[in-house]
Design a protein around this motif. Structure first.
Motif, PDB file in Angstrom:
ATOM      1  N   ASN A   1       0.855  -1.189   0.000  1.00 13.37           N
ATOM      2  CA  ASN A   1       0.000   0.000   0.000  1.00 13.37           C
ATOM      3  C   ASN A   1       0.886   1.232   0.000  1.00 13.37           C
ATOM      4  O   ASN A   1       1.912   1.269   0.678  1.00 13.37           O
ATOM      5  CB  ASN A   1      -0.905   0.002   1.238  1.00 13.37           C
TER       6      ASN A   1
ATOM      7  N   THR B   1      -0.935  -0.953  -4.230  1.00 10.96           N
ATOM      8  CA  THR B   1      -2.263  -0.339  -4.186  1.00 10.96           C
ATOM      9  C   THR B   1      -2.195   1.054  -3.579  1.00 10.96           C
ATOM     10  O   THR B   1      -1.237   1.409  -2.891  1.00 10.96           O
ATOM     11  CB  THR B   1      -3.229  -1.196  -3.348  1.00 10.96           C
TER      12      THR B   1
ATOM     13  N   ASP C   1      -5.141   3.726  -1.663  1.00 12.72           N
ATOM     14  CA  ASP C   1      -6.508   4.040  -1.235  1.00 12.72           C
ATOM     15  C   ASP C   1      -6.600   5.554  -1.049  1.00 12.72           C
ATOM     16  O   ASP C   1      -5.882   6.124  -0.210  1.00 12.72           O
ATOM     17  CB  ASP C   1      -6.819   3.306   0.067  1.00 12.72           C
TER      18      ASP C   1
ATOM     19  N   GLY D   1     -14.140  -6.713  -5.497  1.00  9.76           N
ATOM     20  CA  GLY D   1     -12.877  -6.785  -6.221  1.00  9.76           C
ATOM     21  C   GLY D   1     -12.924  -7.505  -7.539  1.00  9.76           C
ATOM     22  O   GLY D   1     -11.903  -7.574  -8.246  1.00  9.76           O
TER      23      GLY D   1
ATOM     24  N   ASP E   1     -12.501  -0.592   0.377  1.00  8.78           N
ATOM     25  CA  ASP E   1     -11.052  -0.411   0.511  1.00  8.78           C
ATOM     26  C   ASP E   1     -10.321  -1.746   0.406  1.00  8.78           C
ATOM     27  O   ASP E   1      -9.258  -1.842  -0.209  1.00  8.78           O
ATOM     28  CB  ASP E   1     -10.735   0.249   1.862  1.00  8.78           C
ATOM     29  N   ALA E   2     -10.882  -2.783   1.012  1.00  6.94           N
ATOM     30  CA  ALA E   2     -10.229  -4.090   1.003  1.00  6.94           C
ATOM     31  C   ALA E   2     -10.228  -4.730  -0.377  1.00  6.94           C
ATOM     32  O   ALA E   2      -9.402  -5.617  -0.655  1.00  6.94           O
ATOM     33  CB  ALA E   2     -10.904  -5.022   2.004  1.00  6.94           C
TER      34      ALA E   2
ATOM     35  N   VAL F   1      -7.103  -5.189  -2.465  1.00 10.47           N
ATOM     36  CA  VAL F   1      -6.221  -6.329  -2.199  1.00 10.47           C
ATOM     37  C   VAL F   1      -6.878  -7.639  -2.592  1.00 10.47           C
ATOM     38  O   VAL F   1      -6.253  -8.507  -3.211  1.00 10.47           O
ATOM     39  CB  VAL F   1      -5.816  -6.344  -0.711  1.00 10.47           C
ATOM     40  N   SER F   2      -8.161  -7.810  -2.254  1.00 14.01           N
ATOM     41  CA  SER F   2      -8.818  -9.090  -2.564  1.00 14.01           C
ATOM     42  C   SER F   2      -8.962  -9.295  -4.070  1.00 14.01           C
ATOM     43  O   SER F   2      -8.875 -10.437  -4.557  1.00 14.01           O
ATOM     44  CB  SER F   2     -10.183  -9.167  -1.880  1.00 14.01           C
TER      45      SER F   2
ATOM     46  N   ALA G   1      -8.102 -12.633   2.318  1.00 13.10           N
ATOM     47  CA  ALA G   1      -7.559 -11.495   1.572  1.00 13.10           C
ATOM     48  C   ALA G   1      -8.247 -10.196   1.959  1.00 13.10           C
ATOM     49  O   ALA G   1      -7.612  -9.133   2.000  1.00 13.10           O
ATOM     50  CB  ALA G   1      -7.702 -11.751   0.070  1.00 13.10           C
TER      51      ALA G   1
ATOM     52  N   GLY H   1      -6.493  -6.987   3.346  1.00 12.63           N
ATOM     53  CA  GLY H   1      -6.743  -5.697   2.717  1.00 12.63           C
ATOM     54  C   GLY H   1      -7.175  -4.645   3.706  1.00 12.63           C
ATOM     55  O   GLY H   1      -6.793  -3.470   3.595  1.00 12.63           O
ATOM     56  N   HIS H   2      -7.978  -5.049   4.694  1.00  8.45           N
ATOM     57  CA  HIS H   2      -8.403  -4.098   5.719  1.00  8.45           C
ATOM     58  C   HIS H   2      -7.213  -3.621   6.543  1.00  8.45           C
ATOM     59  O   HIS H   2      -7.160  -2.462   6.952  1.00  8.45           O
ATOM     60  CB  HIS H   2      -9.460  -4.745   6.615  1.00  8.45           C
TER      61      HIS H   2
ATOM     62  N   GLU I   1      -5.225  -1.099   4.180  1.00  5.74           N
ATOM     63  CA  GLU I   1      -5.908   0.015   3.510  1.00  5.74           C
ATOM     64  C   GLU I   1      -5.563   1.390   4.066  1.00  5.74           C
ATOM     65  O   GLU I   1      -5.593   2.379   3.329  1.00  5.74           O
ATOM     66  CB  GLU I   1      -7.424  -0.179   3.576  1.00  5.74           C
TER      67      GLU I   1
END
Length: 635
Positions: free
Chosen positions: A10, A35, A37, A134, A155-156, A159-160, A180, A184-185, A188
């Motif tokens: 991230n 990623t 956010d 996702g 937000d997650a 990643v997922s 995932a 991701g959480h 984020e």
């Protein structure tokens, strides 16, 4: 053959995060996907106002500035970029990325995800956007995209979506997807996972924490870590804090899967490495959350500085002098912050702040005429009169509300690098009108069976309590002695046992906390760093005691949820933030410090639970020799 873990990082937790993070992450170590956010409830309002001024805008412009150098670095290293910086105009940002790529001479394939914009369906809305999953990101990556731009996805999902592409997961792989989503959480919010905004920050060097990354395995488990040599720390505590952030209940609902937070297990995997495993997933709900922003009206404020003696009387005088001016204003709020100290050795610490906030549908009622009337009191009011800013005009404020839409009615679409539009079907979900899985009573999560051949999940936590630097002067007392009603906290060690010796101390001597906003609601996650402290926290911090410690929550609905694997409690306070952050309803409009206020409140804490350095001198000290490992953390 099982594919190696996905390395995903991230580089942005919000619109305005560190501008050099993209370069730092691309050059600091290996990555497969990076990623960013950029979206939050307030951001959508900001982008909505940008779009009113120029229909070609509505995206996070800072992302383009980061790409001026970052696009070439990503191409050289073979790193895919996935971001929600598209905001309200993902197609526009995708075109801008293509133009930038041509300008800097970097050959990239750009795709985007759209369909979240439902503004036309909401009368009077500035923005209305469904939270997509996702799967659209997955489709874009499968089509060879080097850069994927989205609008409002969860937000997650940043990643997922890539994880599902990397491992070729199916929509029915709920446990893997849930793992995932949890990873991701954690990622984020950027450096919140590596020591930023961390209750026990004094135990670590967090002056410039590095951004986090996850090593996600094919079974959905993950290791949270960071690039070598970067600042901050990754620990069970920092990961727990982020897991509790802005979540409500044990079920974390999402468009692709419902993740069970009460199944998350954290284990130490080495320095700055925390493994997440055991996450169970369930079917997603049949509806998607829709965030709606509107212009709520106009607001203004004046802050009066009251210095020295007679603070309350000075505040009463100002209120009385402005009473006639404020007649007819739709909403008026006065707040007196007693920041003054008796016999202070600086003028600032001798002063209190009286804040007037006004709101009205008309800018005229709360405009410059009103603030000028306040300043006109300067020579005819309390002694020492002054204000913090000159008179100003009214400013528009926004309100945020969330609603829902059937997932099948939201046109989730992946626009591939060649321009092909691919409709993304809604994930298979529970039947309309039914929960995704059997619900448990608040605070009593339903027990889940262990996977075949696995024992039930033990309580998780770090091997040793973190070192805390705060050393308040504790007042030693017996069990419950003299505590204000509702804020005691000492409990017998067991049925029929002698009462435990306690001291009056802040909750933060034992517990960490992380808080944040969800529309008009706030959540406060609280966790203990040892099993004995967790058992005390679980039995002590009831909803009634939570309300007693935070009087501003009295009269509001408070829900409490237990997360034993994390040694944590999560509280949701309904309505404390009014119409959301953009309305400026409260001094701390995003509830960012609500958890730290809770940690600063005093109650009776058993002496034997406190770190030795924080025990009163008269308290029994631990015997010499190695200390036993906290429950559930031994070999």
């Amino acid at each position: 053959m099982t594919r190696r873990p996905l390395l995903i990082g991230n580089a942005s937790g919000f619109y305005g995060d560190r501008s050099d993070a993209l370069r730092e992450m691309l050059t600091g170590g290996p990555l497969d996907v990076l990623t960013g956010d950029y979206l939050a409830e307030l951001t959508m309002l900001i982008l909505g106002r940008d779009r009113l001024k120029n229909p070609d805008l509505g995206y996070a412009k800072t992302f383009l500035r980061q790409l001026e150098e970052g696009l070439g670095l990503a191409h050289e290293r073979g790193v895919r970029l996935v971001t929600n910086a598209g905001g309200l105009n993902p197609a526009g940002l995708a075109d801008a990325v293509r133009a930038l790529a041509a300008k800097v001479g970097v050959p990239v394939c750009v795709a985007h995800v759209e369909g979240d914009d439902l503004t036309a369906r909401e009368d009077g809305a500035l923005t209305a956007n469904a939270y997509l999953g996702g799967a659209g990101i997955t489709a874009c990556l499968r089509a060879g995209a080097d850069v994927v731009v989205t609008g409002r996805v969860t937000d997650a999902a940043l990643v997922s979506g890539p994880a599902a592409w990397w491992f070729d997961w199916a929509p029915e792989d709920h446990d893997r997807l849930a793992g995932a989503v949890v990873a991701g959480h954690v990622l984020e919010c950027g450096t919140q996972a590596t020591g930023g905004n961390y209750s026990f920050f004094t135990a670590h060097d967090v002056r410039r924490p590095g951004f986090p990354l996850a090593e996600i395995s094919a079974d959905g488990s993950a290791v949270i870590t960071k690039h070598p040599g970067t600042g901050g720390v990754v620990s069970a505590g920092t990961v727990t804090a982020q897991l509790l952030y802005e979540t409500q209940g044990v079920r974390y609902l999402g468009p692709d899967v419902t993740a069970r937070l009460d199944t998350v297990r954290l284990t130490d995997d080495g320095p700055d490495r925390v493994r997440i495993s055991g996450v169970r997933g369930e079917q997603p709900p049949p509806t998607l959350k829709v965030g709606v922003t509107r212009i709520g009206g106009w607001r203004n404020e004046v802050v009066f500085v009251l210095t020295g003696l007679d603070i309350e009387e000075k505040a009463d005088l100002v209120r009385a002098q402005l009473a006639e001016t404020l007649e007819g204003v739709a909403d008026t709020a006065w707040t007196l912050a007693r920041t003054d100290h008796e016999d202070a050795d600086t003028e600032e610490t001798a002063s209190a702040l009286l804040r007037l906030v006004v709101r009205d549908p008309s800018p005229d009622r709360v405009g410059r005429a009103l603030t000028s009337a306040a300043v006109e009191l300067a020579l005819g009011s309390y002694p020492g009169f002054h204000v913090t800013t000159p008179p100003g005009p009214a400013q528009p404020y926004g309100v945020f509300a969330s609603t829902s839409a059937p997932a099948t009615q939201v046109p989730h679409t992946a626009v591939l690098p060649d321009g092909t539009h691919i409709p993304i079907p809604a994930a298979h979900s529970a039947s309309p009108g039914e929960p995704a899985a059997p619900s448990a009573s608040p605070g009593e999560p339903a027990a889940l069976p262990a996977s075949p051949g696995e024992p039930p999940a033990p309580s998780a936590g770090p091997a040793e309590p973190a070192a805390h630097s705060a050393s308040p002067a504790f007042e030693a007392r017996g069990s419950g002695g003299g505590a204000p009603e509702g804020v005691g906290g000492a409990a017998p060690a067991g049925s029929g046992a002698e009462p435990r010796e306690t001291v009056r101390a802040p909750l933060g001597a034992l517990a960490g906390a992380r808080s944040g906003d969800k529309g008009g609601d706030a959540n406060v996650g609280v966790w203990a760093e040892s099993a004995p402290a967790w058992h005390w926290l679980r039995d002590t911090l009831t909803v009634d005691r939570f309300r007693a410690l935070l009087p501003e929550t009295r009269g509001l609905t408070v829900h409490r949820h237990e997360l034993p694997n994390l040694h944590a409690l999560n509280f949701t306070v309904t309505g404390i933030l009014g119409d959301g952050v953009a309305s400026g309803h409260r001094f701390d409009p995003q509830a960012k410090a609500l958890g730290e206020w809770l940690r600063a409140r005093h109650l009776d804490i058993p002496v034997d639970l406190l770190p030795p350095a924080q025990r009163p001198v008269s308290a029994p000290q631990p015997a010499q020799g190695p200390a036993p490992a906290p429950e559930g953390t031994g070999p």
